[in-house]
Design a protein around this motif. Structure first.
Motif, PDB file in Angstrom:
ATOM      1  N   ARG A 217     145.959 169.978  65.947  1.00 45.96           N
ATOM      2  CA  ARG A 217     145.190 170.366  65.166  1.00 45.96           C
ATOM      3  C   ARG A 217     146.102 170.354  63.767  1.00 45.96           C
ATOM      4  N   ARG A 218     145.546 170.355  62.584  1.00 44.90           N
ATOM      5  CA  ARG A 218     146.207 170.612  61.326  1.00 44.90           C
ATOM      6  C   ARG A 218     145.824 172.143  61.147  1.00 44.90           C
ATOM      7  N   MET A 219     146.939 172.981  61.268  1.00 40.12           N
ATOM      8  CA  MET A 219     146.904 174.365  60.710  1.00 40.12           C
ATOM      9  C   MET A 219     147.552 174.374  59.490  1.00 40.12           C
ATOM     10  N   THR A 220     147.245 175.377  58.911  1.00 43.89           N
ATOM     11  CA  THR A 220     147.703 176.109  57.554  1.00 43.89           C
ATOM     12  C   THR A 220     148.774 177.263  57.502  1.00 43.89           C
ATOM     13  N   SER A 221     148.394 178.064  58.669  1.00 41.86           N
ATOM     14  CA  SER A 221     149.129 179.469  58.752  1.00 41.86           C
ATOM     15  C   SER A 221     149.704 179.571  59.965  1.00 41.86           C
ATOM     16  N   ARG A 222     149.944 178.688  60.956  1.00 41.98           N
ATOM     17  CA  ARG A 222     150.377 178.738  62.418  1.00 41.98           C
ATOM     18  C   ARG A 222     151.101 177.777  62.984  1.00 41.98           C
TER      19      ARG A 222
END
Length: 336
Positions: free
Chosen positions: A247-252
């Motif tokens: 997945r594309r994640m922004t904070s982990r």
């Protein structure tokens, strides 16, 4: 990296999934990670309990380094020192229904902090005091970027697409990386009933389009590498996930749900050395044995991934800087 629920085990099943945001996934492991979002926002976060544990020490430091500006109900303002003779930096703090303390430096140089409901002002200030250097450095970075944008009359990162990108810990030409993945084949006009295609170039695309293609490249790269890495680390650790998703994640960098034995891995790991992907996979698999981040968890992670602490520090650094150092070391005969 984080987890939720109770531990369980079952045979593994590979499910690559699609690139997507993961707002519901649990927060990252301590120590906190920092992350540069695609819109230029910089962020860092930390579990609430950790902030409370450091409150006493930080308050003594706070008396010399920062002052509280105001406290109005659920929203208030705190400050930390500036650098280079600059004025103190104000941070807009908001209490929200969140689990962690989430710090962000925005494109315009403003700073915000969201904290769980009921978090004392002192705990929020303690958190900021521990990150005062990080905040000052990145506020300065955002201000410099804004000055470049004003001088050019446009956003700096829209002026031109990057000529190189970080990929598996090295800087590679953007055109070469996207071309190998077939991501620069774009449909053109029909001629005599035939659909003709030409190989595009990053120079022919705006920065936003190149960014989209790079993110798709990262998704494909992690999806390609993950099955073998997961199999290898599962064998080493002795537990197996029921499902894996990219997945594309922004904070982990990764997250898991131990009760379902489901693990999610960030596409952004494709920008870092391969060892970082392996460390995050080990981190999440250890959560299937120990959902918390207590001493037992860290002892297990140290056993199955002895270099995890150094790799975690690497992930706190911008991928381009890590790749630049890696590329320089490869080209320098004395670089090790």
């Amino acid at each position: 990296m984080g987890c939720e629920g109770a531990a369980a085990m079952a045979p593994a099943r590979w499910a690559p999934g699609k690139a997507a945001q993961d707002p519901a996934a649990p927060g990252p492991a301590a120590p906190a990670c920092r992350n540069e979002r695609l819109d230029g926002t910089l962020s860092a976060n930390e579990p609430n309990a950790d902030a409370s544990a450091h409150t006493g020490h930080a308050l003594a430091k706070h008396a010399l380094s920062a002052r509280r500006v105001s406290d109005a109900g659920g929203s208030f303002t705190l400050v930390v020192p500036g650098t280079g003779g600059r004025a103190p930096i104000e941070i807009a703090v908001t209490r929200k229904r969140v689990k962690n303390l989430n710090l962000r430096v925005h494109r315009d140089g403003s700073v915000s902090l969201s904290v769980p409901l009921g978090t004392p002002v002192a705990a929020a200030q303690a958190f900021l005091d521990r990150r005062a250097g990080w905040i000052a450095a990145h506020v300065e970075r955002m201000r410099e970027r804004a000055e470049v944008e004003r001088a050019a009359g446009t956003r700096a990162d829209d002026a031109a697409a990057p000529t190189t990108i970080p990929l598996w810990g090295a800087l590679v030409p953007t055109r070469e990386a996207l071309g190998r993945a077939g991501l620069l084949l774009r449909p053109r006009t029909r001629t005599f009933g035939e659909l003709r295609t030409t190989r595009g170039t990053p120079g022919g695309l705006d920065a936003a389009e190149v960014e989209r293609l790079v993110q798709e490249l990262y998704r494909r790269e992690v999806a390609r590498a993950l099955p073998d890495v997961a199999e290898r680390v599962e064998t080493r650790v002795g537990v197996r996930a029921a499902s894996w998703q990219v997945r594309r994640m922004t904070s982990r960098w990764g997250s898991c749900t131990p009760a379902k034995r489901a693990i999610r891995i960030s596409t952004a790991l494709a920008a870092y050395p391969p060892e970082c992907l392996e460390m995050v996979v080990a981190h999440e698999l250890v959560h299937l044995m120990e959902p918390s981040h207590d001493a037992r968890f860290h002892a297990l992670l140290d056993r199955f991934c002895p270099e995890n602490r150094g790799l975690a520090r690497l992930l706190k650094q911008p991928a381009r800087e890590v790749a630049r150092r890696g590329s320089a070391a490869t080209q320098d005969p004395q670089g090790g």
